[in-house]
Design a protein around this motif. Sequence first.
Motif, PDB file in Angstrom:
ATOM      1  N   SER A 445     -17.009 -35.252 -18.566  1.00 26.15           N
ATOM      2  CA  SER A 445     -16.299 -34.062 -19.050  1.00 26.15           C
ATOM      3  C   SER A 445     -15.661 -33.248 -17.934  1.00 26.15           C
ATOM      4  O   SER A 445     -15.044 -32.222 -18.205  1.00 26.15           O
ATOM      5  CB  SER A 445     -17.247 -33.185 -19.868  1.00 26.15           C
ATOM      6  N   ARG A 446     -15.773 -33.700 -16.703  1.00 29.91           N
ATOM      7  CA  ARG A 446     -14.970 -33.080 -15.645  1.00 29.91           C
ATOM      8  C   ARG A 446     -13.553 -33.643 -15.679  1.00 29.91           C
ATOM      9  O   ARG A 446     -12.596 -32.937 -15.371  1.00 29.91           O
ATOM     10  CB  ARG A 446     -15.629 -33.334 -14.272  1.00 29.91           C
ATOM     11  N   GLY A 447     -13.423 -34.900 -16.074  1.00 27.55           N
ATOM     12  CA  GLY A 447     -12.114 -35.546 -16.145  1.00 27.55           C
ATOM     13  C   GLY A 447     -11.462 -35.466 -17.514  1.00 27.55           C
ATOM     14  O   GLY A 447     -10.256 -35.654 -17.646  1.00 27.55           O
ATOM     15  N   LEU A 453     -16.827 -29.651 -24.312  1.00 28.44           N
ATOM     16  CA  LEU A 453     -17.073 -28.794 -25.474  1.00 28.44           C
ATOM     17  C   LEU A 453     -17.592 -29.619 -26.651  1.00 28.44           C
ATOM     18  O   LEU A 453     -18.476 -29.182 -27.391  1.00 28.44           O
ATOM     19  CB  LEU A 453     -15.789 -28.055 -25.856  1.00 28.44           C
ATOM     20  N   THR A 454     -17.052 -30.835 -26.806  1.00 34.79           N
ATOM     21  CA  THR A 454     -17.517 -31.743 -27.855  1.00 34.79           C
ATOM     22  C   THR A 454     -19.003 -32.023 -27.709  1.00 34.79           C
ATOM     23  O   THR A 454     -19.770 -31.916 -28.670  1.00 34.79           O
ATOM     24  CB  THR A 454     -16.719 -33.067 -27.781  1.00 34.79           C
ATOM     25  N   TYR A 455     -19.435 -32.398 -26.501  1.00 31.62           N
ATOM     26  CA  TYR A 455     -20.847 -32.690 -26.259  1.00 31.62           C
ATOM     27  C   TYR A 455     -21.726 -31.470 -26.496  1.00 31.62           C
ATOM     28  O   TYR A 455     -22.773 -31.546 -27.131  1.00 31.62           O
ATOM     29  CB  TYR A 455     -21.059 -33.158 -24.814  1.00 31.62           C
ATOM     30  N   ALA A 456     -21.299 -30.326 -25.930  1.00 26.91           N
ATOM     31  CA  ALA A 456     -22.129 -29.120 -25.968  1.00 26.91           C
ATOM     32  C   ALA A 456     -22.376 -28.634 -27.386  1.00 26.91           C
ATOM     33  O   ALA A 456     -23.448 -28.105 -27.702  1.00 26.91           O
ATOM     34  CB  ALA A 456     -21.476 -28.017 -25.142  1.00 26.91           C
ATOM     35  N   THR A 457     -21.385 -28.816 -28.266  1.00 28.51           N
ATOM     36  CA  THR A 457     -21.498 -28.253 -29.622  1.00 28.51           C
ATOM     37  C   THR A 457     -21.867 -29.285 -30.682  1.00 28.51           C
ATOM     38  O   THR A 457     -22.044 -28.933 -31.840  1.00 28.51           O
ATOM     39  CB  THR A 457     -20.169 -27.585 -30.035  1.00 28.51           C
ATOM     40  N   SER A 458     -22.001 -30.560 -30.287  1.00 32.05           N
ATOM     41  CA  SER A 458     -22.321 -31.597 -31.278  1.00 32.05           C
ATOM     42  C   SER A 458     -23.650 -31.302 -31.964  1.00 32.05           C
ATOM     43  O   SER A 458     -24.653 -31.013 -31.311  1.00 32.05           O
ATOM     44  CB  SER A 458     -22.385 -32.958 -30.605  1.00 32.05           C
ATOM     45  N   ASN A 459     -23.649 -31.416 -33.278  1.00 35.78           N
ATOM     46  CA  ASN A 459     -24.857 -31.106 -34.044  1.00 35.78           C
ATOM     47  C   ASN A 459     -25.966 -32.131 -33.856  1.00 35.78           C
ATOM     48  O   ASN A 459     -27.119 -31.842 -34.148  1.00 35.78           O
ATOM     49  CB  ASN A 459     -24.515 -31.004 -35.543  1.00 35.78           C
ATOM     50  N   LYS A 567     -26.397 -29.062 -15.400  1.00 31.96           N
ATOM     51  CA  LYS A 567     -25.891 -28.311 -14.247  1.00 31.96           C
ATOM     52  C   LYS A 567     -24.895 -29.138 -13.426  1.00 31.96           C
ATOM     53  O   LYS A 567     -23.903 -28.611 -12.903  1.00 31.96           O
ATOM     54  CB  LYS A 567     -27.104 -27.912 -13.388  1.00 31.96           C
ATOM     55  N   ARG A 568     -25.154 -30.437 -13.319  1.00 36.81           N
ATOM     56  CA  ARG A 568     -24.292 -31.319 -12.502  1.00 36.81           C
ATOM     57  C   ARG A 568     -22.835 -31.230 -12.941  1.00 36.81           C
ATOM     58  O   ARG A 568     -21.926 -31.210 -12.110  1.00 36.81           O
ATOM     59  CB  ARG A 568     -24.816 -32.752 -12.600  1.00 36.81           C
ATOM     60  N   LEU A 569     -22.593 -31.187 -14.252  1.00 41.20           N
ATOM     61  CA  LEU A 569     -21.221 -31.195 -14.770  1.00 41.20           C
ATOM     62  C   LEU A 569     -20.561 -29.822 -14.653  1.00 41.20           C
ATOM     63  O   LEU A 569     -19.336 -29.710 -14.689  1.00 41.20           O
ATOM     64  CB  LEU A 569     -21.208 -31.647 -16.222  1.00 41.20           C
ATOM     65  N   LEU A 570     -21.376 -28.789 -14.530  1.00 41.66           N
ATOM     66  CA  LEU A 570     -20.852 -27.415 -14.458  1.00 41.66           C
ATOM     67  C   LEU A 570     -20.723 -26.905 -13.029  1.00 41.66           C
ATOM     68  O   LEU A 570     -20.022 -25.921 -12.782  1.00 41.66           O
ATOM     69  CB  LEU A 570     -21.770 -26.470 -15.251  1.00 41.66           C
ATOM     70  N   THR A 571     -21.411 -27.590 -12.066  1.00 37.83           N
ATOM     71  CA  THR A 571     -21.427 -27.055 -10.692  1.00 37.83           C
ATOM     72  C   THR A 571     -21.058 -28.071  -9.618  1.00 37.83           C
ATOM     73  O   THR A 571     -20.694 -27.681  -8.507  1.00 37.83           O
ATOM     74  CB  THR A 571     -22.818 -26.483 -10.341  1.00 37.83           C
ATOM     75  N   GLU A 572     -21.168 -29.381  -9.911  1.00 38.21           N
ATOM     76  CA  GLU A 572     -20.846 -30.397  -8.903  1.00 38.21           C
ATOM     77  C   GLU A 572     -19.470 -30.978  -9.198  1.00 38.21           C
ATOM     78  O   GLU A 572     -19.291 -31.702 -10.176  1.00 38.21           O
ATOM     79  CB  GLU A 572     -21.894 -31.528  -8.907  1.00 38.21           C
ATOM     80  N   PRO A 573     -18.462 -30.676  -8.370  1.00 35.31           N
ATOM     81  CA  PRO A 573     -17.107 -31.143  -8.658  1.00 35.31           C
ATOM     82  C   PRO A 573     -16.998 -32.673  -8.585  1.00 35.31           C
ATOM     83  O   PRO A 573     -17.730 -33.334  -7.844  1.00 35.31           O
ATOM     84  CB  PRO A 573     -16.254 -30.496  -7.562  1.00 35.31           C
ATOM     85  N   ASN A 584     -16.588 -28.951 -15.300  1.00 31.29           N
ATOM     86  CA  ASN A 584     -16.184 -28.678 -16.678  1.00 31.29           C
ATOM     87  C   ASN A 584     -16.135 -27.172 -16.936  1.00 31.29           C
ATOM     88  O   ASN A 584     -17.029 -26.438 -16.526  1.00 31.29           O
ATOM     89  CB  ASN A 584     -17.138 -29.332 -17.681  1.00 31.29           C
ATOM     90  N   GLY A 585     -15.070 -26.747 -17.644  1.00 31.19           N
ATOM     91  CA  GLY A 585     -14.870 -25.324 -17.911  1.00 31.19           C
ATOM     92  C   GLY A 585     -15.447 -24.868 -19.243  1.00 31.19           C
ATOM     93  O   GLY A 585     -14.766 -24.179 -20.021  1.00 31.19           O
ATOM     94  N   LEU A 586     -16.680 -25.244 -19.509  1.00 33.63           N
ATOM     95  CA  LEU A 586     -17.308 -24.899 -20.790  1.00 33.63           C
ATOM     96  C   LEU A 586     -17.351 -23.390 -21.026  1.00 33.63           C
ATOM     97  O   LEU A 586     -17.155 -22.920 -22.149  1.00 33.63           O
ATOM     98  CB  LEU A 586     -18.723 -25.480 -20.846  1.00 33.63           C
ATOM     99  N   ASP A 587     -17.601 -22.633 -19.954  1.00 34.33           N
ATOM    100  CA  ASP A 587     -17.710 -21.183 -20.095  1.00 34.33           C
ATOM    101  C   ASP A 587     -16.430 -20.551 -20.631  1.00 34.33           C
ATOM    102  O   ASP A 587     -16.468 -19.509 -21.289  1.00 34.33           O
ATOM    103  CB  ASP A 587     -18.087 -20.535 -18.755  1.00 34.33           C
ATOM    104  N   LYS A 588     -15.277 -21.197 -20.383  1.00 35.54           N
ATOM    105  CA  LYS A 588     -14.012 -20.675 -20.901  1.00 35.54           C
ATOM    106  C   LYS A 588     -13.818 -21.063 -22.369  1.00 35.54           C
ATOM    107  O   LYS A 588     -13.215 -20.334 -23.146  1.00 35.54           O
ATOM    108  CB  LYS A 588     -12.829 -21.221 -20.088  1.00 35.54           C
ATOM    109  N   MET A 589     -14.317 -22.240 -22.747  1.00 33.08           N
ATOM    110  CA  MET A 589     -14.036 -22.779 -24.080  1.00 33.08           C
ATOM    111  C   MET A 589     -15.011 -22.325 -25.163  1.00 33.08           C
ATOM    112  O   MET A 589     -14.611 -22.112 -26.316  1.00 33.08           O
ATOM    113  CB  MET A 589     -14.054 -24.320 -24.027  1.00 33.08           C
ATOM    114  N   LEU A 590     -16.280 -22.145 -24.805  1.00 27.79           N
ATOM    115  CA  LEU A 590     -17.304 -21.933 -25.834  1.00 27.79           C
ATOM    116  C   LEU A 590     -17.138 -20.629 -26.623  1.00 27.79           C
ATOM    117  O   LEU A 590     -17.208 -20.656 -27.868  1.00 27.79           O
ATOM    118  CB  LEU A 590     -18.701 -22.012 -25.198  1.00 27.79           C
ATOM    119  N   PRO A 591     -16.885 -19.477 -25.974  1.00 34.00           N
ATOM    120  CA  PRO A 591     -16.727 -18.241 -26.755  1.00 34.00           C
ATOM    121  C   PRO A 591     -15.565 -18.331 -27.751  1.00 34.00           C
ATOM    122  O   PRO A 591     -15.673 -17.857 -28.894  1.00 34.00           O
ATOM    123  CB  PRO A 591     -16.470 -17.166 -25.691  1.00 34.00           C
ATOM    124  N   GLU A 592     -14.465 -18.942 -27.326  1.00 33.13           N
ATOM    125  CA  GLU A 592     -13.315 -19.089 -28.215  1.00 33.13           C
ATOM    126  C   GLU A 592     -13.640 -20.024 -29.381  1.00 33.13           C
ATOM    127  O   GLU A 592     -13.230 -19.793 -30.525  1.00 33.13           O
ATOM    128  CB  GLU A 592     -12.113 -19.616 -27.416  1.00 33.13           C
TER     129      GLU A 592
END
Length: 615
Positions: A445-447, A453-459, A567-573, A584-592
């Motif tokens: 999800s970095r690429g 966002l798909t992974y994070a919100t999957s039920n 953490k690896r996907l959010l902090t390790e480029p 991955n820019g999850l923090d930008k996508m999730l609230p929206e």
Amino acid sequence: MGWTGKILRVDLTAGTCKSEPLNMQWAREYIGQRGLATKYFVSEVDPKVEPLSPENKIIWATGPLTGTMASTGGRYSVITKGALTGAIACSNSGGYFGAELKFAGWDMIIFEGKAAKPVYLYIEDERAELLDASWLWGKSVWETEPAIKTHHQDPMIRVSTIGRAGESGVLYAAVVNDLHRAAGRSGVGTVMGSKNLKAIAVRGTRGVGNIRDPRAFMQATVAAKKVLADNAVTGQGLPKFGTQVLMNVINEMGASPTRNHRDVQFEGAKDISGEKMHEPRPTDGKANLVTNQACFGCTIACGRISKIDETHYTVQNRPQYWGASGGLEYEAAWALGNANGVNDLEALTYANFLCNEDGMDPISFGATVGAVMELYEMGVLTKEQIGIEAPFGSAKALTYLTEITARGEGFGKEIGLGSKRLCAKYGHPELSMSVKGQEFPAYDSRGIQGMGLTYATSNRGACHLRSYTVASEVLGIPVKTDPLVTDGKPELVKAFQDATAVFDSAGVCVFTTFAWTMADLQPQLQAACDESFTMEQLGLIGERIWNLERDFNNRAGFTSKDDTLPKRLLTEPAKTGPAKGMVNGLDKMLPEYYRIRGWTEDGQLTPATRERLSL
């Protein structure tokens, strides 16, 4: 009307099988299969139930297009509370079992309780009975299915079963039908095994004769099949290479998670690709791939049938593995290969055979081995603990670990826990590449930002089949979006999630969506089932199903804190490729995403959303 109008309720504790009418109001609100079975499940099961307790239920469900002449109409789903995740689980399978269940006259089977000893359910049209399965317990999938057919003297019986992994409690055990088609993820096979339910054997002779408007249905299905045939993906790429067509594509764009997501490109990808499966081997001049294969009613035929090189170390003097069987698809090739740095095509094919033979999800298994190899290289795990030297790249370690996990032996019991529990046990929870306890599939999800966002919100935990934004971000279907940006991805993910819920519930394969839009599915559903299935109505139903699943998880104890990534996907480029330097820019996508879903800031359904969706 598409549905048979009947469900079979099996009380394993009491040993009874009873027919009851389908709730037709629910059928119109949730269509069938994934949506309708989830409605039954959440209406009957306490969200706090322990997945492996007798109080959990497990449902086999078809869709209204299952068994019809709709292309790919062979699907069925298994719905329960997942053993691996503790979240709602819905695992989808192809092959021929789903159509056979429909031909026997059943939309759905609901299992409740727990049998006192191993049993299997035998269905012959309207007749259903629980039979002793003590003689089948301990047998693999590959032994169980032919044994049942021989016992009943009927080669046309279709079997849905667990192997030894489901019996021994591997938390990502699968339910397998037709020897190598699987309801693979979330541990649905583990729940089946916990109930002492070994298999379901079905013989149906009735066909599907209750289409609302046969002439309109025939016209709609013929038109939809032409759309599939004319499409580059469903008409050419998938038939020739299967999903393995993606191996080199995803690798080149720097989105192939490698060595437990430490890297985003695998130098050995070409050695295990769809193209490589076609090439003659130097040892015997034959290719790994024997042929492609279709599920019931499918005009795409993406399935792979492969044969292992008989001189390969895994199968020397083991003729039981010399025949052709279910070959590598992209997710399995990635999980067994890239995730562990292994580029031995024959070793991967062997490991995949074992996953089919004993009913084990190759994605969760392979990704867990990736975590084990990282822990081994860090010195946290030793050769003495594991039973073999296990650095990244070791094919011998991979195949050895597959064998002992399938059998539930030694360190295989630890691997059978999945990466979340294993990594936590050995003090490194951050090394589990999972969401809600379920391991990632084959896209970094970095690429491909939308997949984060798909992974994070999957039920059902990390999953590509709930919102395949790869279609848009990589393949340009239905429109091309930039995989490296976050803008617009919340809307894209929501649209994919809602649409996929409808396709899954109809009884057709999600791969049709490479070519079909809802406008291709809608006339088929309307002609088969109900005039009220308009485009607007189907959009609402997809959203209703997604929110129903979400609400169950919230009541089970999941919160917005679970909608995250490792953490690896959010902090390790990413180190290489087009996404080099990116996280991955999850923090930008999730609230929206929460906002457009009509949820609160902490991810709960608002009263207005409940009212709008009739929840």
